[in-house]
Design an enzyme around this catalytic site. Structure first.
Site, mmCIF file in Angstrom:
data_model
loop_
_atom_site.group_PDB
_atom_site.id
_atom_site.type_symbol
_atom_site.label_atom_id
_atom_site.label_comp_id
_atom_site.label_asym_id
_atom_site.label_seq_id
_atom_site.Cartn_x
_atom_site.Cartn_y
_atom_site.Cartn_z
ATOM 1 N N GLY A 194 -7.327 -20.331 7.339
ATOM 2 C CA GLY A 194 -7.858 -19.663 7.825
ATOM 3 C C GLY A 194 -9.093 -18.437 7.181
ATOM 4 O O GLY A 194 -8.794 -17.937 7.145
ATOM 5 N N TYR A 198 -12.159 -10.582 9.350
ATOM 6 C CA TYR A 198 -11.578 -9.515 8.667
ATOM 7 C C TYR A 198 -11.225 -10.063 7.296
ATOM 8 O O TYR A 198 -11.221 -9.323 6.586
ATOM 9 C CB TYR A 198 -11.008 -8.565 9.191
ATOM 10 C CG TYR A 198 -12.224 -7.844 10.468
ATOM 11 C CD1 TYR A 198 -12.916 -6.812 10.089
ATOM 12 C CD2 TYR A 198 -11.926 -7.856 11.267
ATOM 13 C CE1 TYR A 198 -13.997 -6.100 10.968
ATOM 14 C CE2 TYR A 198 -12.263 -7.789 12.531
ATOM 15 C CZ TYR A 198 -12.740 -6.292 12.228
ATOM 16 O OH TYR A 198 -14.174 -6.300 13.042
ATOM 17 N N GLY A 199 -11.055 -11.335 7.163
ATOM 18 C CA GLY A 199 -9.794 -11.329 6.126
ATOM 19 C C GLY A 199 -9.962 -12.963 5.858
ATOM 20 O O GLY A 199 -10.207 -13.595 7.087
ATOM 21 N N ASP A 315 -7.167 -6.928 21.904
ATOM 22 C CA ASP A 315 -8.273 -8.761 21.050
ATOM 23 C C ASP A 315 -7.165 -9.590 21.329
ATOM 24 O O ASP A 315 -7.138 -10.593 20.483
ATOM 25 C CB ASP A 315 -8.117 -7.931 19.554
ATOM 26 C CG ASP A 315 -9.126 -9.098 18.863
ATOM 27 O OD1 ASP A 315 -10.178 -9.942 20.114
ATOM 28 O OD2 ASP A 315 -9.334 -9.350 17.869
HETATM 29 P P1 ADP Z 1 -8.041 -11.450 11.487
HETATM 30 O O1 ADP Z 1 -7.445 -10.455 12.051
HETATM 31 O O2 ADP Z 1 -9.251 -11.967 10.744
HETATM 32 O O3 ADP Z 1 -8.585 -12.254 12.783
HETATM 33 P P2 ADP Z 1 -6.209 -13.544 12.035
HETATM 34 O O4 ADP Z 1 -4.374 -13.340 12.464
HETATM 35 O O5 ADP Z 1 -6.642 -13.275 14.009
HETATM 36 O O6 ADP Z 1 -6.588 -12.952 11.476
HETATM 37 O O7 ADP Z 1 -6.234 -15.165 11.628
HETATM 38 C C1 ADP Z 1 -7.275 -16.073 11.275
HETATM 39 C C2 ADP Z 1 -7.096 -17.216 11.640
HETATM 40 O O8 ADP Z 1 -5.887 -17.575 10.974
HETATM 41 C C3 ADP Z 1 -6.758 -17.560 13.162
HETATM 42 O O9 ADP Z 1 -7.167 -18.126 13.862
HETATM 43 C C4 ADP Z 1 -5.841 -18.848 12.866
HETATM 44 O O10 ADP Z 1 -6.519 -20.378 12.273
HETATM 45 C C5 ADP Z 1 -4.778 -18.869 10.835
HETATM 46 N N1 ADP Z 1 -3.502 -18.167 11.173
HETATM 47 C C6 ADP Z 1 -3.406 -16.807 11.250
HETATM 48 N N2 ADP Z 1 -2.146 -16.976 11.426
HETATM 49 C C7 ADP Z 1 -1.301 -18.024 10.912
HETATM 50 C C8 ADP Z 1 -0.033 -18.369 10.905
HETATM 51 N N3 ADP Z 1 0.293 -17.370 10.228
HETATM 52 N N4 ADP Z 1 0.803 -19.477 10.731
HETATM 53 C C9 ADP Z 1 -0.921 -20.476 10.533
HETATM 54 N N5 ADP Z 1 -2.242 -19.531 11.026
HETATM 55 C C10 ADP Z 1 -2.301 -19.160 10.420
HETATM 56 MG MG MG Z 2 -7.835 -12.510 14.702
#
Ligand code: ADP
Ligand code: MG
Length: 488
Positions: A194, A198-199, A315
């Site tokens: 994903g 931001y990363g 958020d």
């Molecule tokens: P950001 O702060 O960059 O938005 P997120 O924590 O929202 O990051 O994660 C971005 C994407 O990564 C999510 O929308 C999801 O698709 C994937 N993702 C994040 N955490 C997990 C996880 N624990 N298991 C599987 N996919 C994940």
């Molecule tokens: Mg996010």
């Protein structure tokens, strides 16, 4: 009496004689000077009651052998045969020693013994402490290496139980920092699953088990700090909050890498899930109810040592919610969260320049009338966003064979990447709300959810439902449906 018998014996000794004549030292009442002459020199000693020695020196004349060997219970005599040989002669010298020894035994020995014991105990104590420290360190490392990942495969609650061991002081929901670091450095990244704003989020393995690694870009350092801080200071173990494993900061090639390691959920985000899947009303309710359970856990302040402050997410959106294999959701991405404690009305907004996702912003955020000093305001913006997420789920719910495509909220009124102004016009000025298809009123679940959504979208933030109220309503609905099912 003792003294009289002594002098009688002494007199009889003194009056005895032999042929050879010696000069001897004389000391005692019978002496007429310091010396005397006789066939033998003698010394007699008497042990007095106060353990002192009463000593007499002099000369024997006759019956030497007999007198010299005399020994009674109170007096002992010794002879010698050379000039002044009795000058320094003593009998009880060996008897005096035990007295000294006894003195030593009574005074010095206990002190020495005490010192030895004290040193021994100190040493043993030090050894035991070292051993127990080593043991607990080994336990930590062992815990980090084995238990935690096993726990992730058997459900959050088991992990929670295990973590409780480390959180008895209520110091946080995470592992000790040392273990976090150990875990982080043993993770192997497998594939990027994903990309957030931001990363990147990577699927990885750790000791053969799946974990998710969120790698923050250096410009979003504050989100990493915030998520790490919240996970480490707050008891956040809940089946509807993404399970935190470890956080780590490393410096590689002069750049800083920020990692956040969590449980991995292969279904990905709710956003991803709804693109690929449709759901039945029962699953729809399950998804919506599980999100609200997570949100209530965030919003509520729990008091006591195992407590937590109230947290507002700020958020909330389908991309920040993950779908677990049991079709329950968990809330992720706490990078923008704020914390509040009633104790001294403490509000911790953090230090993050990041703002929420425009598409999900509540009217008061868009028109900037939000009371930023009030924690309630932040909870109310979460409720607004929750309504939009439920709308997204409902669109993908099959009713009478009908279902909508996946679309994000306000897809029909704002462009792909809406600006602040775009959103403000739609939500604040035109006061538009997402469209509710007529078919939704045909279903019990969807019509109940529609009612909830509408009450999340009031322009006036304080008129909106609270997360707790919604949780209760959805639980009642779940129970009602469960009963109906049983009746059928
Ligand atoms: P950001 O702060 O960059 O938005 P997120 O924590 O929202 O990051 O994660 C971005 C994407 O990564 C999510 O929308 C999801 O698709 C994937 N993702 C994040 N955490 C997990 C996880 N624990 N298991 C599987 N996919 C994940
Ligand atoms: Mg996010």
């Amino acid at each position: 009496m003792l003294q009289i018998s002594f002098w009688i014996l002494l007199l009889s000794i003194v009056t005895s004689a032999t042929d050879t004549i010696y000069n001897c030292t004389c000391h005692g009442h019978h002496c007429s000077g310091d010396t005397c002459t006789g066939n033998a020199c003698f010394v007699t000693e008497q042990m007095l009651e106060n353990n002192e020695v009463f000593r007499v020196r002099g000369c024997f004349d006759n019956h030497i052998t007999e007198q010299c060997n005399s020994k009674t219970s109170f007096l002992e005599a010794r002879c010698c045969y050379s000039n002044f040989c009795n000058a320094d002669m003593t009998i009880y010298t060996i008897i005096e020693e035990p007295a000294l020894t006894r003195l030593l035994l009574v005074t010095v020995l206990p002190v020495v013994l005490f010192l030895i014991l004290a040193i021994l105990f100190t040493f043993l104590f030090w050894k035991l402490r070292r051993k127990s420290r080593k043991k607990s360190l080994a336990r930590l490392i062992d815990f980090g290496n084995v238990d935690i990942v096993n726990a992730s495969t058997v459900g959050d609650s088991t992990l929670g139980d295990l973590l409780d061991d480390y959180c008895t002081t209520g110091s946080g929901s995470g592992l000790p920092f040392l273990v976090q670091r150990t875990v982080a450095r043993q993770v192997t990244l497998v594939e990027c699953v994903g990309k957030g704003r931001y990363g990147e989020v990577w699927g990885g393995t750790w000791q053969g088990e799946n974990v998710a690694v969120k790698i923050f870009s250096s410009r979003d350092e504050q989100s990493w700090f915030r998520e790490t801080e919240i996970y480490n200071t707050v008891l956040l173990r809940h089946e509807n909050i993404l399970g935190f494993i470890a956080s780590d900061m490393t410096s590689r090639n002069s750049s800083t890498q920020l990692w956040l390691i969590t449980h991995y959920h292969e279904n990905g985000s709710l956003y991803d899930y709804l693109q690929r899947n449709t759901v039945n009303p029962e699953d729809c309710l399950q998804l919506a109810a599980s999100i609200i359970c997570g949100l209530v856990h965030l919003h509520v302040e729990i008091f006591g040592t195992q407590g937590k402050p109230a947290i507002a997410h700020r958020d909330l959106k389908s991309r920040n919610i993950l779908v677990k294999s049991n079709k329950q959701c968990c809330i992720a991405d706490l990078g923008l969260a704020v914390m509040h404690s009633q104790n001294g009305d403490y509000l911790d907004i953090g230090n993050n320049p990041r703002v929420g996702t425009k598409r999900y912003m509540a009217p008061e955020v868009l028109d900037e009338t939000i009371r930023t000093d009030s924690f309630e305001s932040y909870k109310q913006t979460d409720v607004w966003a929750y309504g939009l997420v439920v709308w997204e789920i409902c669109r993908r719910t099959i009713i009478n064979g009908m279902v909508e495509d996946y679309k994000p909220p306000f897809f029909d009124v704002v462009p792909h990447d809406p600006s602040f102004e775009d959103m403000k016009k739609v939500v604040c000025i035109d006061q538009q709300r997402p469209n509710i298809p007529n078919t939704w009123c045909l279903d019990k679940v969807l019509s109940a959810l529609t009612k909830i959504m509408r009450e999340c979208w009031y322009q006036n933030p304080s008129a909106r439902l609270t997360a707790l109220r919604m949780k209760k309503t959805l639980n009642n609905l779940k129970n009602l449906l469960g009963q109906r099912k049983q009746e059928w």
